[in-house]
Structures are given as structure tokens and as C-alpha cells.
Motif scaffolding. Structure first.
Motif: not given
Length: 186
Positions: A4, A7-8, A34, A37, A53-54, A57, A108
Motif C-alpha cells: 500500500e 502504491y500510494v 495506479p 488512479a 487515494i484509499r 481505490f 490499495v
């Protein structure tokens, strides 16, 4: 979660990572979601905080699950499942920890998208939509590559079992498939 966090970071700094070719092979092979996103966050002018972001996702996960559920019906129709088989299949696929809890608990991650890409690709193969099948297979290489390898192994096993003169290859099918899957995931 380690993934996570990465990816963030990818979503927050996508331009930088892309310009500098800063993705590892692992994340290169899971870059599609990603990127989407990042594009959504940029297009909607959303701050790229971890919470936002969470949330993006999380929405993606539930849309992904909805797509899977939507496609499950034509698959069950193509396979001529009885009502009880449809209910049992739906229960085993969609009411599991992986789908119902994991998708919301760790939003995520790419696992749910791998699940959906597998269902989509399987449907395209069953419905004999070859062009779309190969397109989806290619895209899934950048979503969750293991899905593509497993599906290719399955399609290959169907080919081996349906050829007329397959006796010499057929007896080695489990070994061939095991080799393909293990070499792809190594």
C-alpha cells in the motif's frame, strides 16, 4: 502495509516515477490501476492524501467487483449452469473473505483487479471473442500478471485435451502446466 505504501507513492508521484523509469519490475507489471488512479485524481483535482487515494481505490474495488458480478451471469449462461450451480458459484466467488472483506480492508492492492481481470478474460475466451480476449490478456499483464499466466495455462490445457493426436502431450500436461505457472511466478 508495504505494498500500500508503495502504491500510494506511485500514485502521488506517478509523473516523476514514469519520467525517471523508477518502477521496479514488480510494480511495472502492476502499473495499470495506479496509473488510472493517478489520472482520476489529476482529472478531478483531488488532493493526493493517503485517505483520498484509499477512497479512489475503494471505489475502484467495488466497481471491479460489480463488473465481476455482472459478467458472472453470461459465464453461467454459456456454461449452462443450473440454478443451484449459479447460486453455489456466486457464493464461492463473491461472498468470500477475499472479495467482500479484503477489498475494503486493504483497498490499495491489486488482488481484486486480478480477480476481475481473470473473470473478464475467462468470459471473453468462453464467448470466443478472440480480439478482445487478447487485448484483455495484454492489459492484465499490467494489472496482475499471474492471472494472465494461469489463464494461458488453462487455455493451453484445453487445447492439449481437445487435439485429436494428443496422447504423447496429454500425459505430460500436468507437468507442462506446473512448469509454466512456476516459471511465470518465480
Amino acid at each position: 502495509i508495504f505494498d500500500e505504501h508503495n502504491y500510494v507513492d506511485i500514485v502521488r508521484n506517478f509523473k516523476y516515477h514514469f519520467t525517471n523509469q523508477d518502477f521496479t519490475q514488480y510494480y511495472n507489471s502492476r502499473i495499470f490501476v495506479p496509473f488510472v488512479a493517478y489520472a482520476v485524481i489529476e482529472l478531478l483535482h483531488i488532493n493526493s492524501t493517503i485517505e483520498n487515494i484509499r477512497t479512489v481505490f475503494l471505489v475502484f474495488n467495488f466497481v471491479s467487483i460489480a463488473i465481476s458480478i455482472f459478467i458472472y451471469y453470461p459465464i453461467s449462461k454459456l456454461k449452462n449452469y443450473s440454478f443451484s450451480q449459479k447460486v453455489l458459484g456466486f457464493t464461492f466467488l463473491f461472498t468470500t473473505f477475499f472479495v467482500m472483506k479484503f477489498a475494503g480492508f486493504y483497498p490499495v492492492l491489486m488482488d481484486v483487479f486480478g480477480f476481475t481481470s481473470g473473470i473478464v478474460i475467462y468470459y471473453l475466451w468462453l464467448s470466443k471473442k478472440q480480439y478482445l480476449f487478447y487485448m484483455a490478456l495484454f492489459v492484465s499483464l499490467f494489472v496482475f500478471p499471474t492471472t494472465s499466466i494461469i489463464l494461458l495455462a488453462y487455455v493451453g490445457s484445453q487445447f492439449l485435451s481437445n487435439t485429436e493426436n494428443h496422447s504423447s502431450l496429454y500425459k505430460y500436461r500436468p507437468y507442462i502446466l506446473t512448469f509454466v505457472i512456476l516459471s511465470a511466478t518465480a
